[in-house]
Motif scaffolding. Structure first.
Motif, PDB file in Angstrom:
ATOM      1  N   UNK A 206       0.733  -1.106  -0.013  1.00 59.09           N
ATOM      2  CA  UNK A 206       0.057  -0.121  -0.099  1.00 59.09           C
ATOM      3  C   UNK A 206       0.864   1.342   0.177  1.00 59.09           C
ATOM      4  N   UNK A 207       0.197   2.436  -0.642  1.00 59.36           N
ATOM      5  CA  UNK A 207       1.137   3.541  -0.582  1.00 59.36           C
ATOM      6  C   UNK A 207      -0.185   4.491  -0.192  1.00 59.36           C
ATOM      7  N   UNK A 208      -0.319   5.230   0.832  1.00 57.51           N
ATOM      8  CA  UNK A 208      -1.359   6.048   1.015  1.00 57.51           C
ATOM      9  C   UNK A 208      -1.033   7.544   2.009  1.00 57.51           C
ATOM     10  N   UNK A 209      -1.488   8.429   1.543  1.00 51.97           N
ATOM     11  CA  UNK A 209      -1.306   9.797   2.465  1.00 51.97           C
ATOM     12  C   UNK A 209      -2.185   9.752   3.672  1.00 51.97           C
ATOM     13  N   UNK A 210      -1.590  10.261   4.973  1.00 57.52           N
ATOM     14  CA  UNK A 210      -2.335  10.070   5.863  1.00 57.52           C
ATOM     15  C   UNK A 210      -2.218  11.499   6.767  1.00 57.52           C
ATOM     16  N   UNK A 211      -3.343  12.304   7.211  1.00 52.44           N
ATOM     17  CA  UNK A 211      -3.088  13.608   7.682  1.00 52.44           C
ATOM     18  C   UNK A 211      -4.195  13.797   9.003  1.00 52.44           C
ATOM     19  N   UNK A 212      -3.484  14.277   9.776  1.00 55.84           N
ATOM     20  CA  UNK A 212      -4.462  14.686  11.224  1.00 55.84           C
ATOM     21  C   UNK A 212      -4.025  16.163  11.569  1.00 55.84           C
ATOM     22  N   UNK A 213      -4.491  16.410  12.706  1.00 55.46           N
ATOM     23  CA  UNK A 213      -4.302  18.017  13.197  1.00 55.46           C
ATOM     24  C   UNK A 213      -2.809  18.270  13.521  1.00 55.46           C
ATOM     25  N   UNK A 214      -1.971  17.010  13.615  1.00 53.21           N
ATOM     26  CA  UNK A 214      -0.767  17.307  13.929  1.00 53.21           C
ATOM     27  C   UNK A 214       0.270  17.331  12.885  1.00 53.21           C
ATOM     28  N   UNK A 215      -0.216  17.086  11.692  1.00 51.84           N
ATOM     29  CA  UNK A 215       0.565  16.785  10.379  1.00 51.84           C
ATOM     30  C   UNK A 215       0.206  15.794   9.396  1.00 51.84           C
ATOM     31  N   UNK A 216       1.313  15.271   8.663  1.00 50.09           N
ATOM     32  CA  UNK A 216       0.794  14.348   7.689  1.00 50.09           C
ATOM     33  C   UNK A 216       1.965  13.559   7.513  1.00 50.09           C
ATOM     34  N   UNK A 217       1.849  12.434   6.626  1.00 46.13           N
ATOM     35  CA  UNK A 217       2.949  11.618   6.301  1.00 46.13           C
ATOM     36  C   UNK A 217       2.488  10.480   5.112  1.00 46.13           C
ATOM     37  N   UNK A 218       3.422   9.807   4.804  1.00 42.28           N
ATOM     38  CA  UNK A 218       3.094   8.890   3.553  1.00 42.28           C
ATOM     39  C   UNK A 218       3.022   7.462   4.136  1.00 42.28           C
ATOM     40  N   UNK A 219       2.334   6.679   4.380  1.00 42.95           N
ATOM     41  CA  UNK A 219       2.471   5.332   4.813  1.00 42.95           C
ATOM     42  C   UNK A 219       2.614   4.430   3.621  1.00 42.95           C
ATOM     43  N   UNK A 220       3.651   3.589   3.720  1.00 42.08           N
ATOM     44  CA  UNK A 220       3.843   2.509   2.758  1.00 42.08           C
ATOM     45  C   UNK A 220       4.293   1.124   3.352  1.00 42.08           C
ATOM     46  N   UNK A 221       3.611   0.269   2.476  1.00 43.98           N
ATOM     47  CA  UNK A 221       3.770  -1.110   2.932  1.00 43.98           C
ATOM     48  C   UNK A 221       4.534  -2.053   1.574  1.00 43.98           C
ATOM     49  N   UNK A 222       5.261  -2.725   2.103  1.00 43.56           N
ATOM     50  CA  UNK A 222       6.231  -3.234   0.946  1.00 43.56           C
ATOM     51  C   UNK A 222       5.328  -4.757   0.307  1.00 43.56           C
ATOM     52  N   UNK A 223       4.345  -5.143   1.213  1.00 41.66           N
ATOM     53  CA  UNK A 223       3.588  -6.444   0.873  1.00 41.66           C
ATOM     54  C   UNK A 223       4.465  -7.551   1.205  1.00 41.66           C
ATOM     55  N   UNK A 224       4.674  -8.372   0.064  1.00 39.45           N
ATOM     56  CA  UNK A 224       5.240  -9.846   0.426  1.00 39.45           C
ATOM     57  C   UNK A 224       5.606 -10.402  -0.737  1.00 39.45           C
ATOM     58  N   UNK A 225       6.257 -11.571  -0.774  1.00 37.23           N
ATOM     59  CA  UNK A 225       6.803 -12.610  -1.892  1.00 37.23           C
ATOM     60  C   UNK A 225       6.348 -13.780  -1.519  1.00 37.23           C
ATOM     61  N   UNK A 226       5.099 -13.974  -1.119  1.00 37.36           N
ATOM     62  CA  UNK A 226       4.375 -15.143  -0.781  1.00 37.36           C
ATOM     63  C   UNK A 226       2.896 -15.107  -1.796  1.00 37.36           C
ATOM     64  N   UNK A 227       2.416 -14.018  -1.867  1.00 38.10           N
ATOM     65  CA  UNK A 227       1.103 -13.943  -2.680  1.00 38.10           C
ATOM     66  C   UNK A 227       1.114 -12.742  -3.596  1.00 38.10           C
ATOM     67  N   UNK A 228       1.819 -11.521  -3.138  1.00 34.66           N
ATOM     68  CA  UNK A 228       1.533 -10.392  -3.915  1.00 34.66           C
ATOM     69  C   UNK A 228       2.684 -10.193  -4.722  1.00 34.66           C
ATOM     70  N   UNK A 229       3.943 -10.676  -4.235  1.00 33.52           N
ATOM     71  CA  UNK A 229       5.282 -10.488  -4.963  1.00 33.52           C
ATOM     72  C   UNK A 229       5.500  -9.076  -5.278  1.00 33.52           C
ATOM     73  N   UNK A 230       5.433  -8.192  -4.465  1.00 41.81           N
ATOM     74  CA  UNK A 230       5.698  -6.692  -4.504  1.00 41.81           C
ATOM     75  C   UNK A 230       7.022  -6.254  -3.626  1.00 41.81           C
TER      76      UNK A 230
END
Length: 301
Positions: A206-230
């Motif tokens: 996953x790649x998704x932007x998160x934001x709240x009252x304190x700021x923002x960041x980009x959340x990233x998840x590399x997945x796996x090499x069992x099902x998604x191969x990412x």
């Protein structure tokens, strides 16, 4: 074939030593890139389910490839996860370009990336490790069953099907857990002033932007090499999720020099690298000194 040069690549949840691991596909991917940094973000070797009866040659080739990349100049960071938690005793250890850590902070073009596996958020692992291990064995059996089902589907000309994805998407508790995981990681990253938070563990790229009252960041998840191969890739100040199944690359085979080297030679090539560099510098200095002496002699003549 020319390799793609990238700043950073992140892979996680390879689970070497299990039937679900796609080692050949991972080797093909690693042979197609030339990263300055490579982060192995946990659960690379599945020590929980490790068995002497099952560790095929292709899985060993992955380890050889990773060490080979380090010997050729790539900085390789091995971040420990829950399935390879036994390696946490070696945290902060390094061997040439190969380093072991529990977490990692990288400066990427002036922005801070916080990288860790993510099992710290998993209550089942913290409070009932035996249950988590049992779930790991169950997941491996499900993957084996899924491989057989997909073999049958391919033989009949139909598309592959993921049983585990179907279960995860159909169970509200699993969906809620993934959403809570992503939200918690992002909020902690914002609270601590990180621009990027990079995780693995939940096998959900996953790649998704998160934001709240304190700021923002980009959340990233590399997945796996069992099902998604990412994998995750960072270059030119941008992140992207790499999908092996969407890649139309021609096959990349194992490097010829890698085929000939055994594990001891690969390790020696890393540890001797710095020594060789010192020899080159020393020889270069000696040559310069000889050249200066020669020039002085010509000047005197």
């Amino acid at each position: 074939m020319k390799k793609r040069k990238i700043e950073l690549a992140v892979i996680s949840d390879v689970h070497l030593g299990t039937y679900g691991c796609h080692a050949d596909e991972l080797i093909a991917y690693l042979n197609s890139i030339e990263p300055k940094k490579l982060v192995l973000n946990g659960d690379i070797i599945d020590i929980w389910q490790f068995s002497k009866r099952y560790f095929p040659a292709s899985h060993l080739k992955v380890l050889k490839k990773l060490i080979g990349m380090a010997s050729k100049g790539t900085e390789v960071f091995y971040i420990t996860g829950n399935h390879d938690e036994m390696l946490r005793k070696f945290s902060d250890a390094s061997m040439g370009n190969f380093k072991v850590a529990n977490k990692l902070v990288l400066n990427l073009d002036g922005k801070k990336a916080w990288i860790f596996h993510g099992d710290v958020f998993d209550i089942s692992i913290q409070n009932a490790k035996w249950l988590a291990k049992l779930g790991g064995y169950g997941y491996d059996v499900l993957i084996m069953l899924n491989n057989f089902v997909n073999w049958c589907l391919v033989k009949t000309g139909r598309e592959k099907y993921s049983l585990s994805k179907r279960i995860k998407n159909g169970v509200k508790g699993a969906v809620k857990y993934i959403n809570d995981f992503e939200k918690t990681a992002a909020e902690l990253a914002i609270e601590n002033g990180y621009d990027y938070v990079v995780c693995g563990h939940i096998h959900q790229p996953k790649k998704e932007h998160f934001e709240n009252k304190n700021g923002k960041c980009l959340y990233l998840n590399s997945g796996d090499w069992v099902e998604n191969l990412t994998a995750l890739e960072y270059s030119f100040k941008r992140w992207r999720i790499y999908h092996y199944n969407h890649d139309k690359l021609s096959p990349f085979f194992v490097d010829e020099d890698l085929k000939e080297m055994d594990m001891n030679e690969l390790i020696a090539s890393i540890t001797d690298k710095e020594v060789d560099a010192e020899k080159v510098n020393l020889e270069k200095t000696e040559d310069e000194n000889l050249g200066n002496l020669g020039n002085q002699g010509l000047a005197q003549d």
